[in-house]
Enzyme design. Structure first.
Site, PDB file in Angstrom:
ATOM      1  N   ASN A  11       0.824  -1.368  -0.025  1.00 15.85           N
ATOM      2  CA  ASN A  11      -0.423   0.381   0.316  1.00 15.85           C
ATOM      3  C   ASN A  11       1.102   1.587  -0.021  1.00 15.85           C
ATOM      4  OD1 ASN A  11      -1.814   2.470   0.129  1.00 15.85           O
ATOM      5  ND2 ASN A  11      -2.568   1.464   2.649  1.00 15.85           N
ATOM      6  N   LYS A  13      -0.008   4.425  -0.546  1.00 16.36           N
ATOM      7  CA  LYS A  13      -0.566   5.774   0.102  1.00 16.36           C
ATOM      8  C   LYS A  13      -1.073   7.175  -0.371  1.00 16.36           C
ATOM      9  CE  LYS A  13      -0.007   3.172   4.720  1.00 16.36           C
ATOM     10  NZ  LYS A  13       0.031   3.261   6.753  1.00 16.36           N
ATOM     11  N   HIS A  97      -9.624   0.992   4.781  1.00 14.17           N
ATOM     12  CA  HIS A  97      -8.081   1.186   5.278  1.00 14.17           C
ATOM     13  C   HIS A  97      -8.743   2.060   6.845  1.00 14.17           C
ATOM     14  CE1 HIS A  97      -4.193   2.077   5.820  1.00 14.17           C
ATOM     15  NE2 HIS A  97      -4.309   1.197   5.312  1.00 14.17           N
ATOM     16  N   GLU A  99      -7.055   4.532   7.982  1.00 23.72           N
ATOM     17  CA  GLU A  99      -6.766   5.428   8.073  1.00 23.72           C
ATOM     18  C   GLU A  99      -7.992   6.394   6.788  1.00 23.72           C
ATOM     19  OE1 GLU A  99      -2.970   5.843   5.484  1.00 23.72           O
ATOM     20  OE2 GLU A  99      -2.023   4.747   6.980  1.00 23.72           O
ATOM     21  N   GLU A 169      -5.480  -4.883  10.768  1.00 16.19           N
ATOM     22  CA  GLU A 169      -4.380  -4.324  10.767  1.00 16.19           C
ATOM     23  C   GLU A 169      -4.965  -3.588  11.962  1.00 16.19           C
ATOM     24  OE1 GLU A 169      -2.206  -2.834   6.973  1.00 16.19           O
ATOM     25  OE2 GLU A 169      -4.312  -1.547   6.593  1.00 16.19           O
ATOM     26  N   GLY A 175       2.216   1.721  10.750  1.00 14.03           N
ATOM     27  CA  GLY A 175       2.730   2.982  10.964  1.00 14.03           C
ATOM     28  C   GLY A 175       4.165   3.416  12.222  1.00 14.03           C
ATOM     29  N   SER A 215       3.465  -2.257  10.562  1.00 16.13           N
ATOM     30  CA  SER A 215       4.582  -2.558  10.415  1.00 16.13           C
ATOM     31  C   SER A 215       5.737  -4.021   9.797  1.00 16.13           C
ATOM     32  CB  SER A 215       5.139  -2.156  12.063  1.00 16.13           C
ATOM     33  OG  SER A 215       4.904  -0.898  12.569  1.00 16.13           O
TER      34      SER A 215
HETATM   35  P1  PGA Z   1       2.603  -0.142   7.625  1.00 18.32           P
HETATM   36  O1  PGA Z   1       1.598   0.684   7.083  1.00 18.32           O
HETATM   37  O2  PGA Z   1       3.530  -1.623   6.535  1.00 18.32           O
HETATM   38  O3  PGA Z   1       3.942   1.571   7.181  1.00 18.32           O
HETATM   39  O4  PGA Z   1       2.931  -0.317   9.043  1.00 18.32           O
HETATM   40  C1  PGA Z   1       0.428  -0.829   6.307  1.00 18.32           C
HETATM   41  C2  PGA Z   1      -1.291   0.002   5.777  1.00 18.32           C
HETATM   42  O5  PGA Z   1      -0.840   0.751   6.554  1.00 18.32           O
HETATM   43  O6  PGA Z   1      -1.302  -1.071   5.164  1.00 18.32           O
END
Ligand code: PGA
Length: 252
Positions: A11, A13, A97, A99, A169, A175, A215
Site C-alpha cells: 500500500n 498510500k 483502510h 486511515e 491491521e 506506521g 509494521s
Molecule cells: P505500515 O502500514 O506497514 O507502514 O505499518 C501498513 C498499512 O497501513 O497498510
C-alpha cells in the site's frame, strides 16, 4: 497445511509522483521475476495507476487501487468507480483502510457498498479491519473485529465473496514500527476465520486469505508467515522501496 496462496500487497498510500512510481514498479518487476507460489500486488495513488499498469503488465506484480466509490458513474466530484479502476489496469482494490476510516469518514456501511461495487466489476477487494490501541486496552479487540466483519459483509453469501481478501491491521501497529507479536496476530486471525466460518461456512473460511498489516518488514515477515492463519501481508512503509518489498515477497 492449507492451500491458500500467500498474497504480499504493498500500500503506497499518498507517496510517489508518477515517475517515482514507475521507477519503483519497474525495479520491483525485475526483483520478483523469479518468484512463484506467491501473489504480489502494489497499490499506487490513482494518478499513477495507468503508467504503472504499463510497467507491471504481464509481470508477477498485480495492480491495486487504494479506494473506490460504489456508484458506477455520475455527478460525484473527486470520486472514482470500480470500472474506471479496471480500465486503468487494476485487479485489486483496498477497501476500508483505517486511515480512510479515521480521516475520510469511511464506515462499515460504506465499506459494505464498496465491496459490492468491487466484486461486480471483477476486482479483488482487500477488506481492512482492526482495532485501535484504546480498544485493545479496553479488551474490545474481538468485539470490534466482530462488528467490522459482520457489518462490512452484511447481506453477502459465500458465493458472492469468492474473491475476497481480508487484511487484519491493528491500528496501533500501522506506521509505528510496533508490529503485533506473532501470537497476537495469530489470535486475531484465528478469531476472524472463526467469524467467517460462522457466517459463511467452513469451506469458505478455509479458503479466504487473511493478511496481516502493521509494521511488516523484511525482518519480521517470516515469523508472521509461519503462523497457521496468516496468509500474507499488507505492507505500507516497507513497500515503498523495491528492494525491501521484494525481500518481503521472498519471505520463504
Ligand atoms: P505500515 O502500514 O506497514 O507502514 O505499518 C501498513 C498499512 O497501513 O497498510
Amino acid at each position: 497445511m492449507n492451500t491458500r496462496t500467500p498474497l504480499i500487497a504493498g500500500n503506497w498510500k499518498m507517496y510517489k509522483t508518477n515517475s517515482e512510481a514507475v521507477q519503483t514498479a519497474g525495479r520491483l518487476v525485475e526483483l520478483v521475476a523469479d518468484t512463484a507460489d506467491v501473489d504480489i500486488m502494489i497499490a499506487p495513488v490513482f494518478t499513477a495507476l495507468d503508467p504503472v499498469s504499463k510497467v507491471v503488465g504481464g509481470s508477477r506484480v498485480g495492480l491495486g487501487a487504494q479506494n473506490l466509490y460504489w456508484e458506477k458513474e455520475g455527478a460525484y466530484t473527486g470520486e472514482i468507480s470500480a470500472d474506471m479502476l479496471v480500465s486503468a489496469g487494476c485487479r485489486y482494490v483496498i477497501i476500508g483502510h483505517s486511515e480512510r476510516r479515521q480521516y475520510f469518514g469511511e464506515t462499515d456501511d460504506t465499506v459494505n457498498k464498496k465491496i459490492r461495487a468491487a466484486l461486480d466489476a471483477g476486482l479483488i477487494p482487500v477488506l481492512c479491519i482492526g482495532e485501535t490501541e484504546d480498544e485493545r486496552e479496553a479488551g474490545q479487540t474481538f468485539s470490534v473485529l466482530d462488528k467490522q466483519v459482520k457489518s462490512g459483509l452484511k447481506e453477502y453469501v459465500a458465493d458472492d465473496l469468492a474473491a475476497l481478501v481480508i487484511a487484519y491491521e491493528p491500528v496501533w501497529a500501522i506506521g509505528t514500527g510496533k508490529s503485533a507479536t506473532t501470537d497476537q496476530a495469530q489470535e486475531a486471525h484465528n478469531y476472524i476465520r472463526s467469524l467467517i466460518k460462522d457466517s459463511f461456512g467452513p469451506a469458505f473460511a478455509d479458503a479466504v486469505r487473511i493478511l496481516y498489516g502493521g509494521s511488516v518488514k523484511p525482518a519480521n515477515i517470516s515469523q508472521l508467515m509461519d503462523m497457521p492463519d496468516i496468509d500474507g501481508a499488507l505492507v505500507g512503509g516497507a513497500s515503498l522501496d523495491a528492494d525491501s518489498f521484494s525481500r518481503i515477497v521472498k519471505f520463504k
